[in-house]
Enzyme design. Structure first.
Site, PDB file in Angstrom:
ATOM      1  N   LYS A  90       9.000  -5.771   5.189  1.00 27.66           N
ATOM      2  CA  LYS A  90       7.711  -6.036   5.699  1.00 27.66           C
ATOM      3  C   LYS A  90       7.573  -6.896   6.914  1.00 27.66           C
ATOM      4  CE  LYS A  90       3.719  -4.513   3.668  1.00 27.66           C
ATOM      5  NZ  LYS A  90       3.626  -3.013   3.261  1.00 27.66           N
ATOM      6  N   SER A 156      -2.191   9.605   6.789  1.00 27.07           N
ATOM      7  CA  SER A 156      -1.139   9.539   5.686  1.00 27.07           C
ATOM      8  C   SER A 156      -2.021   9.574   4.343  1.00 27.07           C
ATOM      9  CB  SER A 156      -0.318   8.264   5.854  1.00 27.07           C
ATOM     10  OG  SER A 156      -1.407   7.243   5.874  1.00 27.07           O
ATOM     11  N   GLY A 190     -13.812   2.624  -5.658  1.00 28.46           N
ATOM     12  CA  GLY A 190     -13.440   2.662  -4.140  1.00 28.46           C
ATOM     13  C   GLY A 190     -13.177   3.953  -3.387  1.00 28.46           C
ATOM     14  N   VAL A 194      -8.534   7.378   0.666  1.00 26.88           N
ATOM     15  CA  VAL A 194      -7.831   7.945  -0.263  1.00 26.88           C
ATOM     16  C   VAL A 194      -8.599   8.283  -1.499  1.00 26.88           C
ATOM     17  CG1 VAL A 194      -6.124   7.686  -2.045  1.00 26.88           C
ATOM     18  CG2 VAL A 194      -5.826   6.991   0.117  1.00 26.88           C
ATOM     19  N   GLY A 195      -9.620   7.119  -2.128  1.00 30.47           N
ATOM     20  CA  GLY A 195     -10.376   7.468  -3.081  1.00 30.47           C
ATOM     21  C   GLY A 195     -11.618   8.356  -2.857  1.00 30.47           C
ATOM     22  N   TYR A 196     -12.141   8.670  -1.470  1.00 28.92           N
ATOM     23  CA  TYR A 196     -12.762   9.656  -1.496  1.00 28.92           C
ATOM     24  C   TYR A 196     -12.196  11.236  -1.699  1.00 28.92           C
ATOM     25  CZ  TYR A 196     -17.046  11.617   0.611  1.00 28.92           C
ATOM     26  OH  TYR A 196     -18.027  12.787   0.621  1.00 28.92           O
ATOM     27  N   ILE A 214     -18.678  -0.251  -1.889  1.00 24.26           N
ATOM     28  CA  ILE A 214     -19.582  -1.106  -1.195  1.00 24.26           C
ATOM     29  C   ILE A 214     -20.457  -0.288  -0.251  1.00 24.26           C
ATOM     30  CG2 ILE A 214     -18.041  -3.040  -1.498  1.00 24.26           C
ATOM     31  CD1 ILE A 214     -17.212  -2.765   1.303  1.00 24.26           C
ATOM     32  N   ALA A 275      -4.689   1.911  -5.413  1.00 19.78           N
ATOM     33  CA  ALA A 275      -4.848   0.319  -4.875  1.00 19.78           C
ATOM     34  C   ALA A 275      -3.409  -0.280  -5.045  1.00 19.78           C
ATOM     35  CB  ALA A 275      -5.754  -0.080  -5.588  1.00 19.78           C
ATOM     36  N   ASN A 276      -3.073  -1.075  -4.297  1.00 17.35           N
ATOM     37  CA  ASN A 276      -1.818  -1.866  -4.193  1.00 17.35           C
ATOM     38  C   ASN A 276      -1.799  -3.148  -5.264  1.00 17.35           C
ATOM     39  OD1 ASN A 276      -0.103  -0.434  -2.309  1.00 17.35           O
ATOM     40  ND2 ASN A 276      -1.230  -1.007  -0.850  1.00 17.35           N
TER      41      ASN A 276
END
Length: 380
Positions: A90, A156, A190, A194-196, A214, A275-276
């Site tokens: 990282k 991605s 969220g 990705v969530g959508y 949000i 989510a990470n």
């Protein structure tokens, strides 16, 4: 003695002790561009290190170092679980992504990456974009996750969301003896990229979902989507998402959302999302087990994006990426089964599986014989 501003190493070995699990940590400083960065290579048993580069206004070097060490170790496990020929690494750039970016800064960063001679590959993460690394590409070949026009694999979020769906199907199989998405209720936290996509797919299959975000625009958009499907959408307030009486909680926003406070509110049978670092600590995995909530380790579930960027180094192939992403279904099932057999938490089972993969590879490869470059000649 001061190594970098903000880190006083004095006469002891505390700095080295912090890095004791890592093979290599590189502090990068370029006064001309203003670059201050840290690259951490955790483990290259499975191949050269792979991990994104995030940019944040860390308060000091200690905070940046702690973040990069934690994240790089997590990438080792994630790469092992995803069955890609890479180890964990990282990078973090210290600075405000809204004010401190410049082409010169990312070219300087590219030079530091290139100096590692193929031991580290990187790309976008929090605070950085694909366009940032177009400048880094002028200095090194070791950049992944770039735009399709530059040979990248594209968005991605597509394989990441598909991996979440495979994980949900494995969870439904474990809990309800079916891989169908409909007939099960979901609370999605969220509605980012990705969530959508996950919400869209669930609606397409006729599932009922509860959502929060949000952005009122995104909430209204997914509500409108439901009008053309057999599924239903219920919008709830942010804090109310944890207490919904649904089957599965799907966290697709920030990390640390599974903690002492939220676990008390949860009424779900399972947690699986993109989510990470969803667990605030490993101990919360045990609390979930004690409460009878099945938890799908996030670094397994959200590996689709990693699979795609790793695949770029062999020549981008979307069919190959999606085929490999499909294995998330089998891995999640194996984790559930191992946790049940060994009477351990699912996060412990996932870690054990990854550690066994790494140890098995270490038996076959010595430090000097392990490959430091990907297999460029694998056909499409």
């Amino acid at each position: 003695m001061e190594l970098v501003k903000g880190v006083s190493v004095g006469n002891d070995f505390s700095l080295l002790e912090k890095m004791s699990e890592h093979e290599q940590v590189v502090f990068c400083n370029d006064p001309h561009s203003g670059l201050r960065a840290i690259i951490a290579i955790h483990n290259t048993t499975l191949g050269p290190a792979l991990g994104g580069c995030r940019m944040q206004p860390y308060r000091n070097i200690d905070e940046a170092l702690e973040d990069v060490l934690r994240l790089s170790k997590g990438m080792t496990y994630k790469c092992a679980a995803a069955d890609v020929d890479f180890g964990g690494g990282k990078a973090v750039i210290i600075g405000d992504p809204k004010r401190d970016k410049s082409p010169e800064l990312f070219r300087a960063f590219g030079q530091f990456v290139d100096s590692l001679n193929g031991r580290f590959f990187t790309g976008t993460d929090m605070g950085t974009t694909m366009d940032d690394f177009i400048h880094s590409m002028k200095e090194t070949r070791n950049i992944v996750g770039v735009p399709e026009a530059y040979g990248g694999g594209g968005d991605s979020s597509i394989p990441t969301a598909q991996g979440v769906i495979y994980g949900i199907q494995a969870t439904n199989q474990m809990l309800f003896n079916t891989t169908k998405l409909r007939g099960v209720t979901y609370a999605i936290q969220g509605l980012g990229k990705v969530g959508y996509r996950v919400a869209e797919r669930l609606l397409e299959d006729g599932a009922d979902i509860y959502v929060t975000d949000i952005s009122n625009e995104k909430l209204q958009s997914i509500k409108n989507q439901a009008e053309t499907t057999k599924g239903n959408v219920t919008i709830v307030k942010e804090e109310e998402i944890y207490s919904q009486d649904v089957d599965i909680f799907v966290p697709c926003a920030i990390g640390g959302v599974i903690n002492d406070k939220t676990i008390q509110k949860l009424k779900v049978k399972a947690i699986i999302g993109s989510a990470n670092n969803q667990l605030e600590s490993e101990a919360h995995g045990k609390q979930l087990t004690e409460k009878g909530i099945l938890y799908a380790p996030d670094y397994i579930v959200n590996a689709g994006g990693l699979i795609q960027v790793a695949d770029e180094l062999y020549g981008s192939n979307k069919d190959r990426v999606l085929a490999k992403t499909k294995e998330i279904y089998n891995i999640i099932l194996e984790i559930y089964q191992q946790a049940e057999i060994n009477q351990i938490t699912t996060n412990e089972a996932a870690n054990q599986i990854c550690e066994n993969i790494i140890q098995e590879k270490a038996r076959r490869n010595s430090f000097y014989s392990r490959s430091v470059r990907p297999k460029w000649d694998i056909p499409n």
